[in-house]
Design a protein around this motif. Structure first.
Motif, short mmCIF file in Angstrom:
data_model
loop_
_atom_site.label_atom_id
_atom_site.label_comp_id
_atom_site.label_asym_id
_atom_site.label_seq_id
_atom_site.Cartn_x
_atom_site.Cartn_y
_atom_site.Cartn_z
N TYR A 60 0.79 -1.30 -0.09
CA TYR A 60 0.08 0.11 -0.03
C TYR A 60 1.07 1.32 -0.09
CZ TYR A 60 -3.71 -3.33 0.97
OH TYR A 60 -4.44 -4.33 0.73
N GLU A 61 0.31 2.63 0.20
CA GLU A 61 1.16 3.70 0.31
C GLU A 61 1.69 3.53 1.72
OE1 GLU A 61 0.38 8.39 0.31
OE2 GLU A 61 -1.10 7.33 -0.65
N VAL A 62 3.08 3.72 1.78
CA VAL A 62 3.65 3.40 3.05
C VAL A 62 4.79 4.25 3.24
CG1 VAL A 62 4.89 1.38 2.24
CG2 VAL A 62 4.20 1.74 4.53
N PHE A 63 5.41 4.70 4.36
CA PHE A 63 6.60 5.08 4.97
C PHE A 63 7.27 3.92 5.42
CE2 PHE A 63 9.33 6.43 8.35
CZ PHE A 63 10.47 7.01 7.62
N ILE A 142 6.79 4.61 -0.54
CA ILE A 142 6.17 4.05 -1.64
C ILE A 142 4.78 4.41 -1.77
CG2 ILE A 142 5.68 1.60 -2.73
CD1 ILE A 142 7.27 0.46 -0.48
N HIS A 143 4.41 4.53 -3.37
CA HIS A 143 3.00 4.64 -3.38
C HIS A 143 2.81 4.47 -4.91
CE1 HIS A 143 5.10 8.67 -5.00
NE2 HIS A 143 4.18 8.59 -5.83
N GLY A 144 1.59 4.73 -5.21
CA GLY A 144 1.22 4.45 -6.60
C GLY A 144 0.76 3.00 -6.96
N SER A 145 0.14 2.75 -8.09
CA SER A 145 -0.41 1.34 -8.25
C SER A 145 0.01 0.72 -9.70
CB SER A 145 -1.96 1.42 -8.41
OG SER A 145 -2.60 1.81 -6.92
N ALA A 153 13.77 6.28 -1.90
CA ALA A 153 14.89 5.84 -0.65
C ALA A 153 15.61 7.07 -0.43
CB ALA A 153 15.76 4.63 -1.59
N LEU A 154 15.69 7.03 1.05
CA LEU A 154 16.90 8.25 1.49
C LEU A 154 18.32 7.68 0.90
CD1 LEU A 154 17.42 10.27 3.30
CD2 LEU A 154 17.60 8.66 5.14
#
Length: 201
Positions: A60-63, A142-145, A153-154
């Motif tokens: 999913y959308e996530v940090f 992370i995001h998007g489908s 990435a840092l």
């Protein structure tokens, strides 16, 4: 001491195409505070469950933040979602999780903004969840489908290291960079011992 990090690049060292996500680490009561703020894409839609621990959250959308002891390859993975779900994994060796689903305090909210919706989340990670002797760290977003799935990435993989057909892999520990909990808590601070990591060397 507070330390702020900004995720400005994709996993393969390209610049992100939107305002970057920021994370701030600071001392908390019995653990490390994480304050995350950044653009809210709402893509994919919210996980099908209430706020709280949620398996497979990386879909999913996530940090994400990873805290590593590079001498043992023991590391903590923290995943935070703008919809209020979270997931913690304890790993020993690249990608080898031996425990997941640990509880934390985490709250998140998002807001509409003419310049783009945004979200903010705050988590408190108990010291006992961190492996002894943390000396490296990396963080991701992370995001998007589908084909628009975006991995940031840092500390990305340098373009010179990329090979044809390579896919994102956040468990490439050699690209993590120097970080200690003492940089937040003070050089004389001693990390509490934890039974969670006993036998993991």
């Amino acid at each position: 001491m507070r330390k702020e990090y900004v995720i400005k690049t994709t996993w393969n060292s390209l610049p992100v195409s939107h305002p970057p996500l920021k994370v701030t680490f600071s001392p908390g009561e019995g653990g490390l505070n994480l304050l995350v703020s950044g653009p809210f894409f709402n893509d994919p839609p919210a996980p099908p469950g209430p706020p709280g621990t949620f398996p497979g959250l990386w879909n999913y959308e996530v940090f994400e933040s990873f805290f590593l002891d590079s001498t043992t390859a023991n590391y903590l993975e923290i995943e935070l979602c703008p919809h209020g779900q979270y997931l913690l994994l304890l790993l020993s060796g690249e990608g080898h999780a031996f425990k997941e689903g640990l509880p934390i305090y985490f709250g998140a909210e998002w807001s509409e903004n003419p310049e783009g919706d945004r979200w903010e989340g705050q988590a408190l990670i108990p010291w006992t969840y961190f492996p002894p002797n943390v000396n490296k760290m990396n963080s991701y977003a992370i995001h998007g489908s589908g084909e628009a799935r975006t991995y940031e990435a840092l500390y990305p993989i340098p373009q010179a290291d990329l090979v044809p057909g390579q896919k994102p892999n956040f468990h490439l520990l050699k690209y993590f960079q120097d970080f200690t909990l003492q940089s937040i808590m003070g050089k004389d601070w001693v990390q509490p011992e934890s039974d969670l990591w006993k036998g993991k060397r």
